[in-house]
Design a protein around this motif. Structure first.
Motif, mmCIF file in Angstrom:
data_model
loop_
_atom_site.group_PDB
_atom_site.id
_atom_site.type_symbol
_atom_site.label_atom_id
_atom_site.label_comp_id
_atom_site.label_asym_id
_atom_site.label_seq_id
_atom_site.Cartn_x
_atom_site.Cartn_y
_atom_site.Cartn_z
ATOM 1 N N ASN A 1 13.077 4.148 -0.467
ATOM 2 C CA ASN A 1 11.542 3.653 -1.177
ATOM 3 C C ASN A 1 11.900 3.073 -2.139
ATOM 4 O O ASN A 1 12.591 2.229 -2.171
ATOM 5 C CB ASN A 1 11.522 5.264 -2.397
ATOM 6 N N TRP A 2 10.177 2.531 -3.221
ATOM 7 C CA TRP A 2 10.512 1.243 -3.767
ATOM 8 C C TRP A 2 9.465 1.056 -4.273
ATOM 9 O O TRP A 2 8.618 2.369 -4.731
ATOM 10 C CB TRP A 2 10.169 0.177 -2.969
ATOM 11 N N GLU A 3 9.469 0.584 -5.061
ATOM 12 C CA GLU A 3 8.050 0.424 -6.879
ATOM 13 C C GLU A 3 7.710 -1.068 -6.732
ATOM 14 O O GLU A 3 8.859 -1.703 -6.547
ATOM 15 C CB GLU A 3 8.898 1.016 -8.106
ATOM 16 N N TYR B 1 1.318 -1.135 0.160
ATOM 17 C CA TYR B 1 0.399 -0.204 0.181
ATOM 18 C C TYR B 1 0.869 1.361 0.010
ATOM 19 O O TYR B 1 0.328 2.216 -0.735
ATOM 20 C CB TYR B 1 -0.440 -0.139 1.144
ATOM 21 N N LEU B 2 1.764 1.269 0.254
ATOM 22 C CA LEU B 2 2.927 3.001 0.655
ATOM 23 C C LEU B 2 3.026 2.439 -0.692
ATOM 24 O O LEU B 2 3.288 4.201 -0.966
ATOM 25 C CB LEU B 2 4.211 2.635 1.461
ATOM 26 N N ALA B 3 3.468 1.827 -1.463
ATOM 27 C CA ALA B 3 3.933 2.049 -2.807
ATOM 28 C C ALA B 3 2.626 2.584 -3.924
ATOM 29 O O ALA B 3 3.253 2.731 -5.088
ATOM 30 C CB ALA B 3 4.526 0.278 -3.639
ATOM 31 N N VAL C 1 1.237 8.655 1.117
ATOM 32 C CA VAL C 1 0.783 8.395 2.523
ATOM 33 C C VAL C 1 1.963 7.416 3.246
ATOM 34 O O VAL C 1 2.546 7.933 4.070
ATOM 35 C CB VAL C 1 -0.052 6.953 2.470
ATOM 36 N N TYR C 2 2.827 7.531 1.952
ATOM 37 C CA TYR C 2 4.471 7.191 1.965
ATOM 38 C C TYR C 2 5.275 8.407 2.618
ATOM 39 O O TYR C 2 6.157 7.876 3.209
ATOM 40 C CB TYR C 2 4.991 6.031 0.707
ATOM 41 N N VAL D 1 9.938 -6.052 -5.996
ATOM 42 C CA VAL D 1 9.761 -4.264 -5.915
ATOM 43 C C VAL D 1 11.186 -4.518 -6.492
ATOM 44 O O VAL D 1 11.907 -5.113 -5.886
ATOM 45 C CB VAL D 1 9.045 -4.152 -4.596
ATOM 46 N N ARG D 2 11.027 -3.576 -6.441
ATOM 47 C CA ARG D 2 12.365 -3.032 -7.170
ATOM 48 C C ARG D 2 12.809 -1.228 -5.555
ATOM 49 O O ARG D 2 12.288 -0.392 -5.891
ATOM 50 C CB ARG D 2 12.608 -1.532 -8.631
#
Length: 477
Positions: free
Chosen positions: A445-447, A301-303, A308-309, A469-470
């Motif tokens: 951080n991530w994607e 969800y943060l991604a 929100v992140y 994730v990346r």
């Protein structure tokens, strides 16, 4: 003629009696909640499991609530006829009547996998166990483990995340959660020792919510074998711990195992090694799969919600900046993670670990106009409220602000249950989740690499492909 009239009177009386009995029977039957029992033996289990496998366990409940226009209905799942209680009023009623009208009951899967710990022992011993777990797992008892969780998290990220461009989040999170559980419950610190348990615990968890057919190759059969293997491992640890306690090379307060070894029944007898082993394995499963699911969903969800992140990042970086080099997290730091916990609560609402909790009716009662007879099994689920638009507008929308101020209405948000049987691991889960998120946010951080990855539900919601994730490391200031 007299014989004719006599026979006629007897026949008339019999017909009247049968008619009254029929009327009474149907009235009694109609007074039960509506519903259908499905196929012989398996009931509606296939529909129940199908909804979960597709990632929407609430659909099984909400469809029937709509169909029967009732928040109580009967069905048969996991080979057991049950009455399903839905909604906040039902939640309040069940939480308030534990050990009065209802009591804990275990489905056949748990009774066969954990045959010793699911049996009722002496009331006094059962009471002691219920008191022991909350005392050990409540906030005051777990304060000393915050730094331990933080230390394990730092080693975990250094070993399994750093230097990697891509990771599958779920397997790594499960590894971290199992390591923490093994440390807190059993004082196992060696990560290689913990790694030996990973596949076995996964097999056990997959079989707990399954059709209970003990045939070679079925999930249920594999779960029984996995449980037996884990019991042998834990019983060996128990025997060694007893020696260490006698020799005073182990502390009576060092972990849950030591605490349980000190407990006795009303006759002064300790719990059996088998009983202790099963209780601890059950807690590790709950503390492993459930918490892993929540932490993985937070990453997802943060991604998906950068705003929100950023709010979580700001909160966590303020805490990180307040720490001296090498200083570990403490209780004050956890208390300052208010927005992060709101995010975790919204994840718990949308993707709550655990499908069900079962109870048995120990005294007849009436609820919502229906007769609930003694002996019936009850099925209670968070999914009847958590994704219900009646209690959470736009229920599929991710919105942590639902938990600001007074938060949701009473008995609508119940991821840990309530009443005397509230989950004893609530504080343990909260600490572990917040420690993990802190360590993750400090670094990355991530994607997401799969935009539409499906969620499936076994004992807890999990990403079908492990949430690849990346990683995007933060630039050094």
């Amino acid at each position: 003629m007299e014989l004719f009239f006599g026979s006629g009177l007897i026949l008339f009386t019999a017909l009247v009696s049968l008619s009254l009995a029929y009327i009474f029977f149907n009235k009694s039957k109609d007074n039960l909640p509506p519903g259908r029992m499905g196929l012989p033996y398996i009931g509606e289990t296939l529909e129940f499991l199908k909804a979960s496998k597709k990632g929407h366990p609430e659909k099984f409940l909400l469809d029937r609530i709509s169909k029967y226009s009732s928040k109580i209905f009967k069905t048969s799942i996991l080979t057991t006829p049950v009455m399903v209680f839905c909604g906040p009023a039902a939640n309040k009623f069940l939480f308030s009547n534990e050990n009065k009208l209802i009591s804990v009951w275990y489905p056949v899967t748990l009774r066969k996998i954990f045959p010793t710990s699911t049996k009722e022992f002496g009331k006094e011993q059962s009471k002691k166990i219920r008191q022991l777990l909350p005392n050990f797992l409540k906030a005051e008892g777990l304060m000393n483990y915050i730094s331990t969780m933080d230390y394990i998290a730092q080693i975990h990220f250094q070993a399994d995340w750093e230097g990697k461009e891509q990771v599958a989040v779920y397997p790594l999170v499960k590894k971290f959660a199992l390591w923490v559980a093994c440390k807190v419950f059993l004082s196992i610190e060696d990560p290689d020792h913990v790694d030996r348990f990973v596949d076995t615990f996964n097999t056990l968890a997959c079989g707990i919510i399954s059709i209970p057919i003990d045939f070679p190759g079925t999930p249920f059969s594999k779960a029984i074998k996995a449980a037996d293997e884990l019991k042998r491992e834990v019983i060996a640890l128990i025997k060694q711990r007893k020696i260490n306690l006698e020799e005073k090379t182990a502390s009576p307060n060092q972990d849950l195992l030591s605490h349980m070894l000190q407990e006795t029944d009303e006759n002064g007898q300790p719990m059996s090694d088998q009983h202790i082993a099963e209780k601890i394995i059950g807690l590790v499963v709950a503390g492993h799969d459930g918490v892993s699911s929540v932490m993985t969903s937070i990453v997802k969800y943060l991604a998906e919600y950068p705003d929100v992140y950023n709010k979580v990042l700001n909160e966590q970086m303020e805490i990180a900046k307040s720490k001296n080099p090498g200083e570990l997290l403490n209780w004050e730091d956890i208390s300052n993670m208010k927005y992060t916990w709101n995010v975790a609560c919204e994840v718990l609402r949308l993707e709550t670990p655990g499908l069900a909790s079962f109870r048995e009716v120990i005294n007849d009662f009436i609820f919502s106009g229906y007769s609930i007879p003694k002996g019936w099994k009850l099925y209670w689920s968070v999914h009847s409220t958590h994704k219900n638009a009646e209690y959470f507008p736009k229920p599929e929308h991710f919105d942590p602000t639902r938990f600001e101020g007074e938060g949701p209405a009473p008995y609508t948000f119940v991821p840990f249950g309530g009443g005397p049987k509230i989950c004893p691991g609530k504080e343990y889960s909260r600490l572990e989740i917040l420690v993990f998120v802190h360590n993750l946010m400090k670094r990355y951080n991530w994607e997401k690499l799969l935009a539409d990855e499906k969620t499936i539900v076994t004992i807890a919601p999990v990403p079908a492909k492990g949430l690849p994730v990346r990683l995007i490391p933060h630039k050094a200031a």
